[in-house]
Design a protein around this motif. Structure first.
Motif, short mmCIF file in Angstrom:
data_model
loop_
_atom_site.label_atom_id
_atom_site.label_comp_id
_atom_site.label_asym_id
_atom_site.label_seq_id
_atom_site.Cartn_x
_atom_site.Cartn_y
_atom_site.Cartn_z
N GLU A 176 0.82 -1.22 0.00
CA GLU A 176 0.00 0.00 0.00
C GLU A 176 0.85 1.26 0.00
O GLU A 176 0.55 2.21 -0.72
N SER A 177 1.93 1.28 0.78
CA SER A 177 2.77 2.48 0.80
C SER A 177 3.46 2.70 -0.55
O SER A 177 3.63 3.83 -0.98
N VAL A 178 3.83 1.61 -1.22
CA VAL A 178 4.44 1.73 -2.54
C VAL A 178 3.42 2.30 -3.52
O VAL A 178 3.72 3.23 -4.28
N PHE A 179 2.19 1.78 -3.50
CA PHE A 179 1.14 2.30 -4.37
C PHE A 179 0.87 3.77 -4.07
O PHE A 179 0.74 4.58 -4.97
N GLN A 180 0.79 4.12 -2.77
CA GLN A 180 0.51 5.51 -2.40
C GLN A 180 1.59 6.45 -2.89
O GLN A 180 1.29 7.53 -3.40
N ASP A 181 2.84 6.07 -2.75
CA ASP A 181 3.94 6.92 -3.22
C ASP A 181 3.85 7.14 -4.73
O ASP A 181 4.03 8.26 -5.21
N GLN A 182 3.60 6.08 -5.45
CA GLN A 182 3.52 6.19 -6.91
C GLN A 182 2.31 7.00 -7.35
O GLN A 182 2.39 7.80 -8.28
N ILE A 183 1.19 6.80 -6.67
CA ILE A 183 -0.03 7.55 -7.00
C ILE A 183 0.17 9.03 -6.72
O ILE A 183 -0.22 9.89 -7.52
N LEU A 184 0.80 9.37 -5.60
CA LEU A 184 1.06 10.77 -5.27
C LEU A 184 1.95 11.42 -6.34
O LEU A 184 1.68 12.53 -6.79
N LYS A 185 2.97 10.71 -6.78
CA LYS A 185 3.84 11.23 -7.84
C LYS A 185 3.05 11.44 -9.13
O LYS A 185 3.22 12.46 -9.81
N LYS A 186 2.19 10.50 -9.45
CA LYS A 186 1.38 10.61 -10.66
C LYS A 186 0.40 11.77 -10.57
O LYS A 186 0.21 12.53 -11.52
N LEU A 187 -0.22 11.96 -9.40
CA LEU A 187 -1.13 13.09 -9.20
C LEU A 187 -0.40 14.41 -9.34
O LEU A 187 -0.93 15.37 -9.93
N ARG A 188 0.80 14.50 -8.80
CA ARG A 188 1.58 15.74 -8.91
C ARG A 188 1.90 16.05 -10.37
O ARG A 188 1.83 17.21 -10.79
#
Length: 107
Positions: A21-33
């Protein structure tokens, strides 16, 4: 180059103290930015940025309270756009925060 199965990758990450989950969250946050201007529009994109993702809540930092207020009015539409990008995680909340910590990582 050795082909690695996804399960092996996640097992290796867990050994290093990272969970899926933390890996997904980090990647999603980067994608959102990266796609923030497309999500909120260029005007609001220059005045706000996704700061953090905690579980199912996204915190967005805004330069001015007026930007926070306008984005708050658009919250339902923004959540729909964000969730199309955030798959497999489905966000439930967006918190708009006005503050001195505004440092747009894209500028």
């Amino acid at each position: 180059m050795k082909k690695v199965e996804l399960t092996e990758l996640f097992q290796s990450l867990e050994k290093m103290g990272l969970d899926r989950e933390s890996v997904f969250q980090d990647q999603i946050l980067k994608k959102l930015r990266l796609q923030w201007n497309e999500i909120v529009g260029e005007v609001f994109g220059k005045q706000s940025f996704p700061k953090s993702l905690d579980g199912k809540k996204l915190t967005v930092i805004c330069r001015h309270s007026m930007v926070s207020q306008e984005l708050e009015f658009q919250k339902t539409e923004l959540l729909q756009k964000i969730n199309r990008i955030a798959n497999p995680i489905s966000l439930e909340k967006i918190h708009f925060k006005t503050g001195n910590e505004f440092q747009n990582p894209r500028s």
